[in-house]
Design a protein around this motif. Sequence first.
Motif, mmCIF file in Angstrom:
data_model
loop_
_atom_site.group_PDB
_atom_site.id
_atom_site.type_symbol
_atom_site.label_atom_id
_atom_site.label_comp_id
_atom_site.label_asym_id
_atom_site.label_seq_id
_atom_site.Cartn_x
_atom_site.Cartn_y
_atom_site.Cartn_z
ATOM 1 N N SER A 157 12.247 -9.251 -8.413
ATOM 2 C CA SER A 157 11.873 -10.228 -7.085
ATOM 3 C C SER A 157 11.394 -11.577 -7.506
ATOM 4 O O SER A 157 11.264 -12.400 -6.609
ATOM 5 N N CYS A 158 11.026 -11.554 -8.921
ATOM 6 C CA CYS A 158 10.305 -13.114 -8.834
ATOM 7 C C CYS A 158 11.438 -14.290 -8.907
ATOM 8 O O CYS A 158 11.037 -15.542 -8.811
ATOM 9 N N MET A 159 12.557 -13.784 -9.018
ATOM 10 C CA MET A 159 13.687 -14.781 -9.243
ATOM 11 C C MET A 159 14.604 -14.565 -7.943
ATOM 12 O O MET A 159 15.484 -15.511 -7.624
ATOM 13 N N ASP A 183 11.345 -16.861 -15.216
ATOM 14 C CA ASP A 183 12.336 -16.357 -16.275
ATOM 15 C C ASP A 183 12.718 -15.200 -15.881
ATOM 16 O O ASP A 183 13.893 -14.639 -16.518
ATOM 17 N N GLY A 184 12.261 -14.097 -15.509
ATOM 18 C CA GLY A 184 12.986 -12.855 -15.228
ATOM 19 C C GLY A 184 13.198 -11.955 -16.376
ATOM 20 O O GLY A 184 13.718 -10.988 -16.117
ATOM 21 N N ASN A 185 12.207 -12.105 -17.276
ATOM 22 C CA ASN A 185 12.637 -11.251 -18.617
ATOM 23 C C ASN A 185 11.685 -10.009 -18.735
ATOM 24 O O ASN A 185 12.035 -8.983 -19.408
ATOM 25 N N CYS A 186 10.632 -9.981 -17.881
ATOM 26 C CA CYS A 186 9.646 -8.351 -18.351
ATOM 27 C C CYS A 186 10.260 -7.485 -17.136
ATOM 28 O O CYS A 186 10.177 -6.258 -17.773
ATOM 29 N N ARG A 187 11.023 -7.585 -16.208
ATOM 30 C CA ARG A 187 11.489 -6.915 -15.454
ATOM 31 C C ARG A 187 10.622 -5.789 -14.574
ATOM 32 O O ARG A 187 10.879 -4.720 -14.025
ATOM 33 N N LEU A 188 9.126 -6.311 -14.596
ATOM 34 C CA LEU A 188 8.293 -5.302 -13.968
ATOM 35 C C LEU A 188 8.271 -5.499 -12.432
ATOM 36 O O LEU A 188 7.922 -4.497 -11.800
ATOM 37 N N CYS A 189 8.900 -6.704 -12.030
ATOM 38 C CA CYS A 189 8.684 -6.884 -10.530
ATOM 39 C C CYS A 189 10.039 -6.438 -9.948
ATOM 40 O O CYS A 189 10.210 -6.708 -8.676
ATOM 41 N N LEU A 190 10.673 -5.509 -10.764
ATOM 42 C CA LEU A 190 11.972 -5.128 -10.014
ATOM 43 C C LEU A 190 11.786 -4.582 -8.521
ATOM 44 O O LEU A 190 10.604 -3.678 -8.397
ATOM 45 N N PRO A 236 3.971 -5.977 -8.842
ATOM 46 C CA PRO A 236 3.180 -6.336 -9.927
ATOM 47 C C PRO A 236 4.225 -7.294 -10.884
ATOM 48 O O PRO A 236 5.295 -7.145 -10.638
ATOM 49 N N THR A 237 3.547 -8.024 -11.551
ATOM 50 C CA THR A 237 4.328 -9.295 -12.381
ATOM 51 C C THR A 237 3.609 -9.441 -13.666
ATOM 52 O O THR A 237 2.570 -8.914 -13.895
ATOM 53 N N LEU A 238 4.639 -9.814 -14.469
ATOM 54 C CA LEU A 238 3.858 -9.947 -15.665
ATOM 55 C C LEU A 238 4.273 -11.463 -16.483
ATOM 56 O O LEU A 238 3.667 -12.225 -16.855
ATOM 57 N N CYS A 239 5.727 -11.596 -16.825
ATOM 58 C CA CYS A 239 6.293 -12.841 -17.231
ATOM 59 C C CYS A 239 6.160 -13.919 -16.030
ATOM 60 O O CYS A 239 6.225 -15.120 -16.505
ATOM 61 N N HIS A 240 6.099 -13.543 -14.732
ATOM 62 C CA HIS A 240 5.782 -14.512 -14.047
ATOM 63 C C HIS A 240 4.503 -15.407 -13.735
ATOM 64 O O HIS A 240 3.357 -14.506 -14.036
ATOM 65 N N HIS A 241 4.454 -16.429 -13.677
ATOM 66 C CA HIS A 241 3.080 -17.296 -13.485
ATOM 67 C C HIS A 241 3.493 -18.354 -12.500
ATOM 68 O O HIS A 241 4.523 -19.118 -12.668
HETATM 69 S S1 FES Z 1 7.459 -10.952 -13.249
HETATM 70 FE FE1 FES Z 1 8.806 -10.490 -14.995
HETATM 71 S S2 FES Z 1 10.829 -10.295 -14.492
HETATM 72 FE FE2 FES Z 1 9.581 -10.895 -12.489
#
Ligand code: FES
Lengths: 622, 251
Positions: B62-64, B45-52, B34-39
């Motif tokens: 993981s997005c970064m 940007d890696g700020n929401c931390r949902l994709c940990l 799952p991702t949220l801040c990623h598009h």
């Molecule tokens: S999707 Fe937000 S930190 Fe990776």
Amino acid sequence: MTRFQHADGLLGHIKGLKGAPQPKRTLWVCGGPGCLAAGGAKVHEALLNEAEKAGLLGNPGYRISLTGCLGLCERGPLAEIRPEGHFYQNVGPGDAPGLVGEALLEGRIVEGLIKDPKNPTKDSLAFYKPQERRVMRRLGLIDPESLDDYLLHGGYEALALALGSLGPGETARRVEESGLRGRGGGGFPAGRKWRALRESVGRPRYVLANGDEGDPGAFMNRALMEGDPFSIIEGMTLGAFAMGAEAGFIYVRHEYPLSVMRLSKAIRLAKDRGLLGEGILGSDVGFELGIVEGGGAFVCGESTALMASIEGREGTPRVKYVRSTEAGLWERPTLLQNVESWANVPPIVLNGPEWFRSLGSKDNPGTKVFSLVGQVRDTGLVELPLGSRISDLVELAGGGVAKGRALKAVQTGGPSGGCLPASLMSLPLDFDSLTKAGAMMGSGGLIVMDDLSCVVDVARYFTAFLTEESCGKCVPCRDGLPLLLGVLTGLTKGEGRAGDTGLLVREAERLKATALCGLGQSAANPILSTVRYFQEEYLEHERGFCRSGRCQGLFVPAIDPGACTGCGLCRKACPAAAIEGKAKKAHKVLPGKCVSCGSCLPKCRFLALKPAPRADTVKADA
Amino acid sequence: MPEWVKGSIDGIPAKAPYGTSLLHAARALGIDIPTLCHHEGLPPDGNCRLCLCEVSGKLVASCMFPLRDQGFAALTGSAKVMDARGFVLYLMLNRAPKSPRLIRLAHDYEAYGARVDPRFPLDRDGCVRCGRCARVCSLQASEAIDLAGRGPGRAVLAPFGRPPEDCLGCLACALNCPTGRIAFQDDGATRRVWDRDFALVPCPACGERRFTKEQLGHLGVESALCPECRRRAMAREILAADSVISYKARG
Ligand code: FES
Ligand SMILES: Cc1cc2nc3c(=O)[nH]c(=O)nc-3n(C[C@H](O)[C@H](O)[C@H](O)COP(=O)(O)O)c2cc1C
């Protein structure tokens, strides 16, 4: 002033300086942060006026000058007369006639100005006994704005040696084998970072100095930048030479205008003499150095935020899976060290790694400057070999807890450090021991807490600081800290609930695991370390009792009739007239009237007053 | 630098070009994170931390996170990962309790059952401060809005708190907001977003009003076909080209 065209030219100049007649006597006035705040500049001015009256200005035989921090800030303004070494504490402008007429002119001890005339020197004081002043060795011996003073005391000999015979490889090897670890936070081995930069691809390479010093109450970096700016600049120049970096910046905390001024002046002087800029000492080595004023936030001291700030962007940290030595400032290979780390470099290069390792312990060689504050008799800057015991710092140098109270804990490592209980005072002060015990070296701040300090309140204080200072970028830090703060605030206000302690630990551990940068990852430390060592006190707060008498409304003072002498100090301090008793008879607290403010507690000199649970607020044990 | 790195994700052998993000490598294997801040269209940007996810015992975004080590072993659904995601979801739900997307995710991570602590003093304004709006704005349009402030007070703002002068009314921010927080109205003649009214310019073919004057000005044109008419026009062009080819073939 001419430029040095060759290392030999520099060494010749130094030889000339050493051979030249020195002033007969110098009166050094401490210009460190603490003494300046206590009026040191006024003292200096009064001394100059007095010298003018005595016709001494311009007389090369006598010198009056400001110098860097002498360390014992608690008793400032300080002054020292050399070569005699007579050490004057708490001096004021009114002492100028004596200091000039007797001390400076004749080398006599000014009567009444030194408490113990039999032991008139700095080194005879307990505060200095355990110290090994290496990083601070020139503070007190030089005018920070004078390049010749710096040269006279070993300055730039390391650079001459490195450029002359060592070469970049050997210079880097000496630093690597010294085992120097970063003095700004994590204690990362400098050598490993240096090697990574040397092996990096891409140009230009940058070296940076971190002088952001965001920890509240800490001022060792400031003392260094203002007291011996050339040592940082020489260290960076050596680093640039060893690692092939062509440019660098010193990032200085926003609130330190004097540091900026001193460093700027030192950079200009070094450039004028061919010690910085293009063609250093006539070689083809060049290094450009600039100063950047900090963004004014605690988080700007974090490496990626610092670099963003230098680039002119908002100082917020970035996700860092690629090291700065690979892609840092402007995506170029970059090496960042704390200013104290840089100041350690010249003597390591000059004297070799074995010399550096002769103090400190195997994995933690060298010395570290600590800023000792809080409820301790003598506060100030103390430089000790790493691996010294906490008690060496608190008891030997600091003279123990102030006002004869009991030691409860020490807090180390700045706002995201940890609290260690009195039972751990023999723990070695080194990076690994502190981390293992749940605290941190950080930049070397140490706050002494007595029995009237409440650990829950301390955790709340630092958590509040970190909540404010969080950059607000990532979810766990921005929104997790307010959650923790809310629970802590509740505990200190008597709104705690059973289970809060467990909740705090659980969410703090999660914050640590999920936050984006070092701020969030370490922000749980104040909570985790205090719960680790003082869980009992947390549970008491859940039930509405603060045994330290710090959290208002969570205690009632109780007087031990056996210890009370009836001196009446507590009675006089009570704003609610809740203490009664006749002179020289044991006093009594009237619980109905007591507002539980704690004003009386620190007043008792016989430790007869103790906070006790309030009958009306204590919740039943769940 | 090796061209490919090999390792495993959730025990499944994985191979990816050096430096590929863990998120992309996992998605290529059909593993959902799952991702949220990623598009995909925006700088990460890696700020929401949902994709940990977990790599060598540590949680990474993981997005970064770039796959650079041979023999990497990543876990996308370990207990540690699930707990971490539950924590950030819980925190985000305290900001945006009504977000359908968060509520749906929270069911997977058992975060919604967590009690919302009244001592949690946050502004429950529906914004999780992921900054997608600001990133898309600065990338596509004009930096009309940005995240400002520190700590819990950080928020998406227009300069000086006034209706943003540089706003084009393009709605890229609103349409990119994962929690649907950015309100706008569009009545077919004017559009209102960020407290500003924008006149909509009619499509020269069908008259439908889809673009604001500011948007067209930003592109340097006075009018433009609406997306549907543009598609139709393009299809016609292709067909025309096709007929030319077939005519030639026949001849
Ligand atoms: S999707 Fe937000 S930190 Fe990776
Ligand atoms: C929130 C935060 C604040 C920091 N502040 C400072 C600081 O004020 N000074 C400093 O030297 N390092 C600070 N650091 C550590 C730096 O990121 C970096 O590790 C250090 O400057 C590296 O130098 P060193 O290896 O010589 O210690 C901070 C780290 C974090 C996470």
